[in-house]
Write a protein that holds these residues in place. Sequence first.
Motif, PDB file in Angstrom:
ATOM      1  N   ARG A 287      -7.817  -9.807  -5.785  1.00  0.00           N
ATOM      2  CA  ARG A 287      -8.602 -10.874  -4.447  1.00  0.00           C
ATOM      3  C   ARG A 287      -9.491 -10.174  -4.494  1.00  0.00           C
ATOM      4  O   ARG A 287     -10.675 -10.875  -4.192  1.00  0.00           O
ATOM      5  N   ARG A 288     -10.340  -9.296  -4.629  1.00  0.00           N
ATOM      6  CA  ARG A 288     -12.004  -9.065  -4.910  1.00  0.00           C
ATOM      7  C   ARG A 288     -12.258  -9.580  -5.990  1.00  0.00           C
ATOM      8  O   ARG A 288     -12.831 -10.294  -5.961  1.00  0.00           O
TER       9      ARG A 288
ATOM     10  N   ASN B 149       0.794  -1.382   0.364  1.00  0.00           N
ATOM     11  CA  ASN B 149      -0.248   0.420   0.092  1.00  0.00           C
ATOM     12  C   ASN B 149       0.726   1.093   0.210  1.00  0.00           C
ATOM     13  O   ASN B 149       1.640   1.365  -0.139  1.00  0.00           O
TER      14      ASN B 149
ATOM     15  N   TYR C 233      -3.049  -5.876  -7.425  1.00  0.00           N
ATOM     16  CA  TYR C 233      -3.869  -7.529  -6.623  1.00  0.00           C
ATOM     17  C   TYR C 233      -4.320  -6.929  -5.585  1.00  0.00           C
ATOM     18  O   TYR C 233      -5.239  -7.998  -5.625  1.00  0.00           O
ATOM     19  N   GLU C 234      -4.634  -5.735  -5.694  1.00  0.00           N
ATOM     20  CA  GLU C 234      -5.935  -5.290  -5.027  1.00  0.00           C
ATOM     21  C   GLU C 234      -7.330  -5.618  -5.736  1.00  0.00           C
ATOM     22  O   GLU C 234      -8.229  -7.020  -5.511  1.00  0.00           O
TER      23      GLU C 234
ATOM     24  N   ARG D 199       0.253  -2.566  -7.161  1.00  0.00           N
ATOM     25  CA  ARG D 199      -0.816  -3.149  -6.111  1.00  0.00           C
ATOM     26  C   ARG D 199      -2.588  -2.922  -6.407  1.00  0.00           C
ATOM     27  O   ARG D 199      -2.704  -3.539  -5.882  1.00  0.00           O
ATOM     28  N   LYS D 200      -2.622  -2.364  -7.376  1.00  0.00           N
ATOM     29  CA  LYS D 200      -4.155  -2.117  -7.785  1.00  0.00           C
ATOM     30  C   LYS D 200      -3.982  -3.561  -8.614  1.00  0.00           C
ATOM     31  O   LYS D 200      -4.870  -3.871  -8.134  1.00  0.00           O
TER      32      LYS D 200
END
Length: 174
Positions: A111-112, A46, A107-108, A104-105
């Motif tokens: 996961r979402r 993050n 990765y998120e 990071r985006k």
Amino acid sequence: MKIAATYVENESGASLARPELFRLLGDCQPGDILLIEQVDRLSRLNATDWERLKDEIRQRRVRVVALDLPTSHMMMTNQGDDFTARMLDALNGMMLDMLAAIARKDYEDRRRRQAQGIVKAKTEGRYKGRPEDTQRNAAIQKMLKAGQSWSSIIAATGASRSTLSRLAKREGEA
């Protein structure tokens, strides 16, 4: 260029708890180059943690060169003047920031999407979660029946308190 050492780590790039990375940084001398395969292997952090890691790298005066970031390659061979070195450093820093934010985006997003897929599979009855360790749970239930303390059962089996609670409740219902 001479490779001084190789470090391998299996921790997630989304976590700042990376013992091998910090061992590597501790071994670095000012001016050393940290050669990485891809920026996302260094960071899926993050923004706050990325800033902390960048500060650590900057304080140690280590240069990051990524195989997937051509602008960083110029920093390895630059024998130019101070102006050129500063411009390359600024350009490389900007590109590292952008690629770290993209990592990071990504990765998120993954996961979402994974969580959405699990919810969908659960509603369709296709997702049951991790299979129960019936052999371990039977042993735990015997320990509970024998009156062993939860702490001793946890120490012996490695089960969590929530697992013990669930099994004790199940035992009480039987």
